[in-house]
Each structure stands twice: as C-alpha cells, then as structure tokens.
Design a protein around this motif. Sequence first.
Motif, PDB file in Angstrom:
ATOM      1  N   CYS A   1      -4.988   1.005  -5.390  1.00 14.13           N
ATOM      2  CA  CYS A   1      -4.009   0.823  -4.318  1.00 14.13           C
ATOM      3  C   CYS A   1      -4.708   0.595  -2.980  1.00 14.13           C
ATOM      4  O   CYS A   1      -4.293  -0.266  -2.189  1.00 14.13           O
ATOM      5  CB  CYS A   1      -3.070   2.011  -4.244  1.00 14.13           C
ATOM      6  SG  CYS A   1      -1.963   2.163  -5.666  1.00 14.13           S
ATOM      7  N   GLU A   2      -5.763   1.341  -2.747  1.00 15.83           N
ATOM      8  CA  GLU A   2      -6.528   1.139  -1.506  1.00 15.83           C
ATOM      9  C   GLU A   2      -7.090  -0.274  -1.450  1.00 15.83           C
ATOM     10  O   GLU A   2      -7.025  -0.940  -0.430  1.00 15.83           O
ATOM     11  CB  GLU A   2      -7.662   2.153  -1.409  1.00 15.83           C
ATOM     12  CG  GLU A   2      -8.542   1.943  -0.194  1.00 15.83           C
ATOM     13  CD  GLU A   2      -9.809   2.788  -0.201  1.00 15.83           C
ATOM     14  OE1 GLU A   2     -10.587   2.631   0.743  1.00 15.83           O
ATOM     15  OE2 GLU A   2     -10.010   3.579  -1.139  1.00 15.83           O
ATOM     16  N   ALA A   3      -7.627  -0.735  -2.567  1.00 13.85           N
ATOM     17  CA  ALA A   3      -8.227  -2.073  -2.607  1.00 13.85           C
ATOM     18  C   ALA A   3      -7.193  -3.181  -2.381  1.00 13.85           C
ATOM     19  O   ALA A   3      -7.544  -4.265  -1.926  1.00 13.85           O
ATOM     20  CB  ALA A   3      -8.961  -2.279  -3.927  1.00 13.85           C
ATOM     21  N   LEU A   4      -5.932  -2.916  -2.668  1.00 12.75           N
ATOM     22  CA  LEU A   4      -4.888  -3.906  -2.404  1.00 12.75           C
ATOM     23  C   LEU A   4      -4.821  -4.253  -0.925  1.00 12.75           C
ATOM     24  O   LEU A   4      -4.495  -5.382  -0.556  1.00 12.75           O
ATOM     25  CB  LEU A   4      -3.523  -3.393  -2.851  1.00 12.75           C
ATOM     26  CG  LEU A   4      -3.233  -3.350  -4.348  1.00 12.75           C
ATOM     27  CD1 LEU A   4      -1.841  -2.787  -4.582  1.00 12.75           C
ATOM     28  CD2 LEU A   4      -3.376  -4.702  -4.988  1.00 12.75           C
TER      29      LEU A   4
ATOM     30  N   PHE B   1       0.829  -1.207   0.000  1.00  8.92           N
ATOM     31  CA  PHE B   1       0.000   0.000   0.000  1.00  8.92           C
ATOM     32  C   PHE B   1       0.861   1.254   0.000  1.00  8.92           C
ATOM     33  O   PHE B   1       0.617   2.189  -0.758  1.00  8.92           O
ATOM     34  CB  PHE B   1      -0.947  -0.001   1.196  1.00  8.92           C
ATOM     35  CG  PHE B   1      -1.835   1.211   1.234  1.00  8.92           C
ATOM     36  CD1 PHE B   1      -2.843   1.366   0.301  1.00  8.92           C
ATOM     37  CD2 PHE B   1      -1.655   2.196   2.183  1.00  8.92           C
ATOM     38  CE1 PHE B   1      -3.666   2.483   0.323  1.00  8.92           C
ATOM     39  CE2 PHE B   1      -2.470   3.317   2.211  1.00  8.92           C
ATOM     40  CZ  PHE B   1      -3.486   3.455   1.280  1.00  8.92           C
ATOM     41  N   ALA B   2       1.899   1.264   0.826  1.00 14.79           N
ATOM     42  CA  ALA B   2       2.776   2.439   0.889  1.00 14.79           C
ATOM     43  C   ALA B   2       3.471   2.674  -0.445  1.00 14.79           C
ATOM     44  O   ALA B   2       3.537   3.798  -0.937  1.00 14.79           O
ATOM     45  CB  ALA B   2       3.814   2.258   2.002  1.00 14.79           C
ATOM     46  N   ILE B   3       3.955   1.612  -1.050  1.00 10.63           N
ATOM     47  CA  ILE B   3       4.615   1.724  -2.358  1.00 10.63           C
ATOM     48  C   ILE B   3       3.631   2.205  -3.397  1.00 10.63           C
ATOM     49  O   ILE B   3       3.901   3.113  -4.172  1.00 10.63           O
ATOM     50  CB  ILE B   3       5.216   0.361  -2.767  1.00 10.63           C
ATOM     51  CG1 ILE B   3       6.436   0.034  -1.918  1.00 10.63           C
ATOM     52  CG2 ILE B   3       5.582   0.348  -4.248  1.00 10.63           C
ATOM     53  CD1 ILE B   3       6.906  -1.396  -2.048  1.00 10.63           C
ATOM     54  N   CYS B   4       2.475   1.609  -3.419  1.00 10.38           N
ATOM     55  CA  CYS B   4       1.475   1.899  -4.435  1.00 10.38           C
ATOM     56  C   CYS B   4       0.952   3.326  -4.324  1.00 10.38           C
ATOM     57  O   CYS B   4       0.924   4.055  -5.309  1.00 10.38           O
ATOM     58  CB  CYS B   4       0.339   0.888  -4.316  1.00 10.38           C
ATOM     59  SG  CYS B   4      -0.790   0.857  -5.708  1.00 10.38           S
TER      60      CYS B   4
END
Length: 157
Positions: A151-154, A10-13
Amino acid sequence: MIQSILCAVFAICTAAAPVPPRNGAPTWPETATHLVPILEQEEGLPCNGDRCEAYLDRIASPPVPTICSGITVGVRMGDVRTRAECRADLRREAQRYWQGFRNSLTETGYLSLTVWVDVAFSSLTYNIGIGAVSGSTAVRRLNAGDVRGACEALTWW
C-alpha cells in the motif's frame, strides 16, 4: 488528478490492510461494487445531458481519443454514447484492468487481498496501466505478503 487518486488509494489500502480476507480473495462483483463508483467519481463523466461525446485526452502523449470515464479502446473522434452505455463500458473496462492486475499475483499476493486492497490496486491499474502495476514494487511486496508495504508503494506513483 492523479495525486488525489493516489491519496484516496493509499487511504483505502492502508485502512483495510490489517484485515485478512475471510474466504480467499474478493470476487469481481465484490470489488466492482466499490471500484466502479470510485472510478466514475475520479474520472468524471463528461456528458451534456445524456449525450457523451468523444474528446481528445491531451494528458496522454500522444493525445488519445477518449470517451466517458477514460475509455480509450476502440474510440474514435465523433463517437457518442449515452450515460448508461458509459457506465456499462466503464464496468467492462474496469474488469479488464482488474483481471490484468490479478494475473500478476502469486498465490500469496492473491490470498493477501481484501476488497479494499483490491479496489486500491485496481483503481491504480485503471489509471496507469496493467504493465506498470504488474512490474511495480507494490505488486512485488503484495506477492511477498507485505500488504502494508504494498500500500505504501502505491503512493510512489
């Protein structure tokens, strides 16, 4: 372990989400430069010196013979590899999962990729499987051009 992976993904995305790719989606070598070391760090490399032996991954149900950094394809208990062979296997397997994820993208999703979004999705794909990621809300959002929402959905995994 999956929680730490999700936090990192999430942080990377999300850190990279607002930056559009320059000339289309990243290539495998561009993504692999970042993805393979991340997978090796997250998955670990359970070796005794230069000798890496197959082990039974008991997290899987049923347990699966595994070697190196989570490699399961063609692995049998008693298999042994060197660290160099493990790194080569990881790169090959990571590319297979990367390609599987990429095959689930529409043109919009493909063109929405930055290196870090590609790394995040590919890392998750390596951990939960091509089918799970391909049918996910995260990929549907990415295919709609909603990178931040993707990204949130990840993190829901």
